[in-house]
Design a protein around this motif. Structure first.
Motif, PDB file in Angstrom:
ATOM      1  N   ASP A 206       4.791   1.946 -13.574  1.00  0.00           N
ATOM      2  CA  ASP A 206       4.967   2.814 -12.424  1.00  0.00           C
ATOM      3  C   ASP A 206       3.641   3.436 -12.006  1.00  0.00           C
ATOM      4  O   ASP A 206       2.864   3.905 -12.838  1.00  0.00           O
ATOM      5  N   GLY A 207       3.393   3.430 -10.696  1.00  0.00           N
ATOM      6  CA  GLY A 207       2.162   4.002 -10.183  1.00  0.00           C
ATOM      7  C   GLY A 207       1.006   3.020 -10.142  1.00  0.00           C
ATOM      8  O   GLY A 207      -0.099   3.390  -9.778  1.00  0.00           O
ATOM      9  N   ALA A 208       1.257   1.751 -10.507  1.00  0.00           N
ATOM     10  CA  ALA A 208       0.191   0.759 -10.513  1.00  0.00           C
ATOM     11  C   ALA A 208      -0.360   0.549  -9.117  1.00  0.00           C
ATOM     12  O   ALA A 208       0.386   0.498  -8.143  1.00  0.00           O
ATOM     13  N   LYS A 209      -1.661   0.427  -9.015  1.00  0.00           N
ATOM     14  CA  LYS A 209      -2.308   0.158  -7.743  1.00  0.00           C
ATOM     15  C   LYS A 209      -2.979  -1.209  -7.727  1.00  0.00           C
ATOM     16  O   LYS A 209      -3.488  -1.634  -6.709  1.00  0.00           O
ATOM     17  N   LEU A 210      -3.001  -1.888  -8.881  1.00  0.00           N
ATOM     18  CA  LEU A 210      -3.702  -3.159  -9.027  1.00  0.00           C
ATOM     19  C   LEU A 210      -2.713  -4.284  -9.304  1.00  0.00           C
ATOM     20  O   LEU A 210      -1.796  -4.130 -10.114  1.00  0.00           O
TER      21      LEU A 210
ATOM     22  N   HIS B  51       4.895  -7.640   0.502  1.00  0.00           N
ATOM     23  CA  HIS B  51       5.548  -7.046  -0.668  1.00  0.00           C
ATOM     24  C   HIS B  51       4.547  -6.275  -1.519  1.00  0.00           C
ATOM     25  O   HIS B  51       4.862  -5.183  -2.021  1.00  0.00           O
ATOM     26  N   LEU B  52       3.349  -6.831  -1.701  1.00  0.00           N
ATOM     27  CA  LEU B  52       2.326  -6.109  -2.462  1.00  0.00           C
ATOM     28  C   LEU B  52       2.028  -4.755  -1.828  1.00  0.00           C
ATOM     29  O   LEU B  52       1.945  -3.733  -2.525  1.00  0.00           O
ATOM     30  N   VAL B  53       1.876  -4.745  -0.518  1.00  0.00           N
ATOM     31  CA  VAL B  53       1.589  -3.491   0.183  1.00  0.00           C
ATOM     32  C   VAL B  53       2.759  -2.525   0.031  1.00  0.00           C
ATOM     33  O   VAL B  53       2.568  -1.324  -0.224  1.00  0.00           O
ATOM     34  N   ASP B  54       3.979  -3.034   0.159  1.00  0.00           N
ATOM     35  CA  ASP B  54       5.158  -2.178   0.013  1.00  0.00           C
ATOM     36  C   ASP B  54       5.255  -1.574  -1.388  1.00  0.00           C
ATOM     37  O   ASP B  54       5.803  -0.479  -1.565  1.00  0.00           O
ATOM     38  N   CYS B  55       4.719  -2.280  -2.378  1.00  0.00           N
ATOM     39  CA  CYS B  55       4.733  -1.785  -3.765  1.00  0.00           C
ATOM     40  C   CYS B  55       3.615  -0.777  -4.035  1.00  0.00           C
ATOM     41  O   CYS B  55       3.502  -0.256  -5.144  1.00  0.00           O
ATOM     42  N   GLY B  56       2.791  -0.519  -3.049  1.00  0.00           N
ATOM     43  CA  GLY B  56       1.699   0.435  -3.237  1.00  0.00           C
ATOM     44  C   GLY B  56       0.441  -0.168  -3.814  1.00  0.00           C
ATOM     45  O   GLY B  56      -0.472   0.562  -4.230  1.00  0.00           O
ATOM     46  N   ILE B  57       0.357  -1.489  -3.839  1.00  0.00           N
ATOM     47  CA  ILE B  57      -0.837  -2.147  -4.371  1.00  0.00           C
ATOM     48  C   ILE B  57      -1.991  -1.978  -3.381  1.00  0.00           C
ATOM     49  O   ILE B  57      -1.825  -2.178  -2.174  1.00  0.00           O
ATOM     50  N   THR B  58      -3.155  -1.625  -3.901  1.00  0.00           N
ATOM     51  CA  THR B  58      -4.343  -1.477  -3.057  1.00  0.00           C
ATOM     52  C   THR B  58      -5.486  -2.401  -3.494  1.00  0.00           C
ATOM     53  O   THR B  58      -6.416  -2.621  -2.724  1.00  0.00           O
ATOM     54  N   ARG B  59      -5.416  -2.916  -4.728  1.00  0.00           N
ATOM     55  CA  ARG B  59      -6.465  -3.806  -5.234  1.00  0.00           C
ATOM     56  C   ARG B  59      -5.827  -5.014  -5.899  1.00  0.00           C
ATOM     57  O   ARG B  59      -4.747  -4.920  -6.487  1.00  0.00           O
ATOM     58  N   VAL B  60      -6.519  -6.160  -5.825  1.00  0.00           N
ATOM     59  CA  VAL B  60      -6.048  -7.363  -6.504  1.00  0.00           C
ATOM     60  C   VAL B  60      -7.218  -8.002  -7.241  1.00  0.00           C
ATOM     61  O   VAL B  60      -8.373  -7.892  -6.820  1.00  0.00           O
TER      62      VAL B  60
END
Length: 274
Positions: free
Chosen positions: A5-9, A61-70
């Motif tokens: 939870d709270g992952a950004k990557l 989906h990545l953006v909706d999950c709050g991901i900002t970095r890959v």
């Protein structure tokens, strides 16, 4: 889905051990995603699977999950494309992707990075996540001779030339002669080829040869940074080589302790060459 939870990557994983190594190094959580057909070796993880034909929904989906970095990690081959599976938005990217793929691997990877960035996803290198995987300059084990140093220098020139043509990241040189160069089949195939043709060395009692690896001169180092693992050492030994050299700061060692131990057992040097 492997996520804290709270992952950004997000780790965009391919095959091999690198995705698992990155997962271990992350303390703040991550989302693990894999391209269908290329399973990620991350024990206990249940990755989010996606297809190239559905790339845009995956990015959404990545953006909706709050991901900002890959971060891209692991090996993949060019996937088989099934045109009937394209959604309308991803289909609009097809000419762009196909054009880049026809231009070579580096162009294709740059195109992929650009598309992810258009979704405001920052692409970071695996070495930025786990910098300890990249050795500093110096000899890790063994002792390269003057002849080995000359072979490494010649191999570095060859790899630089290959990189300009977007062909590969490695070469094998013995006694100044190129025994093998890396192309589409990859490093293992190149070293196997060198093993089959090691009898071509002019002087059977002369320098045994060096495998050299480096990034392509103009490649984006956030993706496809070269790697060396224990299997690389095994194949280099089977090819009768004296050692492995690479561009310092440009190659990742997967499980450094195991790589060094394998090299010492086989009598090979390891040289992070400045």
């Amino acid at each position: 889905m492997a996520r804290v939870d709270g992952a950004k990557l997000a780790i965009i994983a391919g095959t091999g051990v690198l995705p698992g190594l990155l997962a271990k190094s992350l303390e703040g959580g991550y989302l693990l995603a894999e391209l269908e057909g290329f399973p990620a070796a991350v024990p206990g993880a249940e990755p989010l699977r996606f297809r190239i034909e559905r790339l845009v929904p995956f990015l959404d989906h990545l953006v909706d999950c709050g991901i900002t970095r890959v971060v891209f990690a692991g090996a993949i081959r060019r996937p088989r494309i099934e045109p009937e599976l394209f959604d309308p938005r991803t289909a609009q990217l097809v000419p762009r992707l196909l054009g880049a793929m026809q231009a070579g691997d580096d162009a294709a990877l740059r195109a992929v990075i650009a598309i992810f960035e258009e979704w405001d996803l920052e692409v970071v290198g695996a070495d930025a996540i786990a910098p300890a995987l990249v050795p500093e300059a110096g000899v890790l084990c063994g002792s390269p001779s003057e002849a080995d140093a000359a072979d490494a220098a010649q191999a570095a020139r060859i790899v630089a030339g290959l990189g300009v043509l977007d062909l590969g990241q490695g070469a094998v040189v013995a006694q100044g002669l190129c025994l093998a160069a890396e192309t589409l089949p990859g490093t293992d195939a190149m070293l196997d080829f060198a093993a089959l043709h090691q009898g071509l060395k002019p002087n059977p009692k002369g320098a045994r040869g060096v495998f050299y690896k480096a990034p392509k001169p103009e490649q984006d180092r956030r993706i496809d940074l070269p790697v060396i693992g224990p299997e690389t050492v095994t194949r280099a030994a089977a090819a009768g080589l004296a050692g492995i050299a690479w561009e310092a700061g440009g190659v990742m060692l997967l499980d450094r302790a195991a790589v060094v131990a394998a090299a010492e057992a086989a009598g090979l040097f390891l040289w992070s060459r400045a």
